[in-house]
Structures are given as C-alpha cells and as structure tokens.
Design an enzyme around this catalytic site. Structure first.
Site, mmCIF file in Angstrom:
data_model
loop_
_atom_site.group_PDB
_atom_site.id
_atom_site.type_symbol
_atom_site.label_atom_id
_atom_site.label_comp_id
_atom_site.label_asym_id
_atom_site.label_seq_id
_atom_site.Cartn_x
_atom_site.Cartn_y
_atom_site.Cartn_z
ATOM 1 C CG ASN A 7 -13.460 -20.541 58.212
ATOM 2 O OD1 ASN A 7 -13.867 -21.041 59.260
ATOM 3 N ND2 ASN A 7 -13.734 -21.060 57.020
ATOM 4 C CD1 TRP A 8 -8.959 -19.349 63.197
ATOM 5 C CD2 TRP A 8 -9.610 -19.579 65.329
ATOM 6 N NE1 TRP A 8 -8.326 -18.385 63.934
ATOM 7 C CE2 TRP A 8 -8.699 -18.503 65.247
ATOM 8 C CE3 TRP A 8 -10.155 -19.910 66.577
ATOM 9 C CZ2 TRP A 8 -8.333 -17.757 66.373
ATOM 10 C CZ3 TRP A 8 -9.786 -19.165 67.697
ATOM 11 C CH2 TRP A 8 -8.884 -18.108 67.583
ATOM 12 N N GLY A 167 -7.501 -24.523 50.794
ATOM 13 C CA GLY A 167 -6.604 -25.499 51.408
ATOM 14 C C GLY A 167 -5.648 -26.139 50.417
ATOM 15 C CB SER A 201 -4.376 -21.074 48.989
ATOM 16 O OG SER A 201 -4.782 -22.431 49.080
ATOM 17 N N GLY A 222 -8.366 -19.234 55.894
ATOM 18 C CA GLY A 222 -8.477 -20.496 56.634
ATOM 19 C C GLY A 222 -7.170 -20.833 57.326
ATOM 20 N N GLY A 223 -6.414 -21.731 56.721
ATOM 21 C CA GLY A 223 -5.195 -22.267 57.336
ATOM 22 C C GLY A 223 -4.262 -21.216 57.915
HETATM 23 P P1 PGA Z 1 -7.700 -21.711 53.216
HETATM 24 O O1 PGA Z 1 -9.285 -21.753 53.554
HETATM 25 O O2 PGA Z 1 -7.255 -20.288 53.494
HETATM 26 O O3 PGA Z 1 -7.090 -22.693 54.189
HETATM 27 O O4 PGA Z 1 -7.550 -22.093 51.808
HETATM 28 C C1 PGA Z 1 -10.122 -20.683 53.221
HETATM 29 C C2 PGA Z 1 -11.534 -21.036 53.639
HETATM 30 O O5 PGA Z 1 -11.923 -22.206 53.497
HETATM 31 O O6 PGA Z 1 -12.289 -20.161 54.103
#
Ligand code: PGA
Length: 237
Positions: A7-8, A167, A201, A222-223
C-alpha cells in the site's frame, strides 16, 4: 499461498513506480514461490507498474461508492478494474479517519467492487483509544457488520490493521494479531473464500516471526513497501 500487498498511499510518481517495478522484477526473477504479490499504487501510476508477466497483480487504494455519474474527483470500481486492478483496498483507517468514511458508505463501496469484479481488501482495526478501553473485540464486530450484505461466497480479503500500529514503527505482537485473526475468522466463518492479513509497521525484521506467530495469510504493508528491496524481503519471509 501467502498474500503480500504493497500500500503505497500517496507516494510515487509514474517514473518512481516504473523504477520500483523494474527493480522488483529484477529481484524476484520468475516470482517468489508461495507468495502472491499485489501493488497498490496511486491511480495515476497503475499502468506504470503493471507486470506483463503477471508476477504481481494491482490494487487501487479506494473506489467510489457510486457506479457512475456527477461525482467530481471520484474513480469508480469499474474504472479501476478497467485500469488493470484485481483488488481494491476499502475502508483503510486513513480513509475512515481523515475522510469520514463509515460503515454504510463502505458497504456501498464493497458492493461496487463486486459489480466490477474487484476483490475487496477490507480494512478493520481498533484505535489506540478503543484498545485502551478494552473495545478491540467490539470494534471488530462493528466493522465486520459492514460485510453483512456482501455475498458470502465472493473472494474476500480482510486486513486487520490496528490503528495504533500503522506507521508507528511498532507492530502488534504475534499474539495480539493471532487473537484478532481468530476473532475475525469466527465472525466470518460462513465464508469459504476468506483470507486475513495483518497490517501495521510490518518490516523485513519482524515479518517472519509475525507471520508464523499470528497465523495470518499475509500482510498489508505501508512504509516498508515503498522500497522493492524491503517489500521483497517481507514477501520472502
Ligand atoms: P505501515 O502502514 O506498514 O506503514 O504501518 C500499513 C498500512 O497503513 O496499510
């Protein structure tokens, strides 16, 4: 087969998306055994990071609740499918929180996904406040209610993403994720084609332990999905 979704969010131009795809392609060669990969770029970069060799699929990060019409700025599920998407992320906590998306609206989005042949990646998860108040289970029940009218036999991905872990640099423990997985699986036990992911995370460092301890079917990342190197490392976990 484990499922890994990148998920960018609102990151990457078309050029950056193409560079990521080129690097991922070089790194994974013929693909990663046992791993299904999905990239969820912004709409503008969907075609820039599509894979002709089908080693990964595409997802959009959102769809409109309506099928068509005077809804300036919206993109329909049918348009996303036409642009090459197989999946659509629906109900991410950022959409719920920052764009006031609630259960009834998300139910309509999921219905639009079904009409367009997109598999929803439906996100659920409690906030830090709800967790502190002991409301994790109640929150999941309420959020899963949104699927009440969704045909039970359609393919469905549910991503458990505790809001406090997104995040944050601090993922849920394998135990917490396992408990949520069991609860969600119980709530949706009538569904033959359900996969449950963890998100929040996830990193190359915690992926292997988190996957085995939680029993999840994969991750929504995400990140750590912004780099081909770390996304690949997570998928190899
Ligand atoms: P993160 O985001 O891996 O940066 O915590 C996950 C998401 O929001 O899908």
């Amino acid at each position: 087969m484990k499922l890994f979704v990148a998920n960018w969010k609102m990151h990457k131009t078309r050029g950056q998306a193409r560079a990521f795809a080129d690097e991922l392609s070089a790194r994974i060669g013929g693909g990663i055994a046992g791993a299904e990969l999905v990239l969820a770029p912004p709409f503008t970069a969907l075609d820039a990071c599509a894979d002709e060799r089908q080693r990964w699929a595409l997802a959009c990060q959102n769809v409109a609740a309506e099928a068509e019409g005077a809804f300036t700025g919206e993109v329909s599920a049918a348009m996303a499918a036409d642009a090459g998407c197989r999946y659509a992320i629906v109900g991410h906590s950022e959409r719920r929180r920052l764009f006031a998306e609630d259960g009834p609206l998300l139910a309509r989005k999921i219905a639009r996904c079904r009409e367009a042949g997109l598999t929803p990646i439906y996100c659920v998860g409690e906030s830090g406040q709800e967790r502190d108040a002991g409301l994790t289970a109640t929150t999941l029940v309420r959020q899963v209610e949104t699927l009440a009218k969704d045909p039970f036999d359609g393919p469905l991905v549910v991503a458990y993403e505790p809001v406090w872990a997104i995040g944050a640099g601090r993922a849920a423990t394998g135990e917490d994720a396992a408990a949520a997985r069991v609860h969600i699986a119980e709530l949706l036990s009538s569904r033959p084609r359900l996969r449950i992911l963890y998100g929040g995370s996830v990193s190359p460092e915690n992926a292997a332990a988190l996957l085995s301890q939680s029993g999840m079917d994969g991750f929504l990342v995400g990140g750590a999905s912004l780099s081909a190197l770390s996304f690949e490392a997570i998928a190899r976990a």
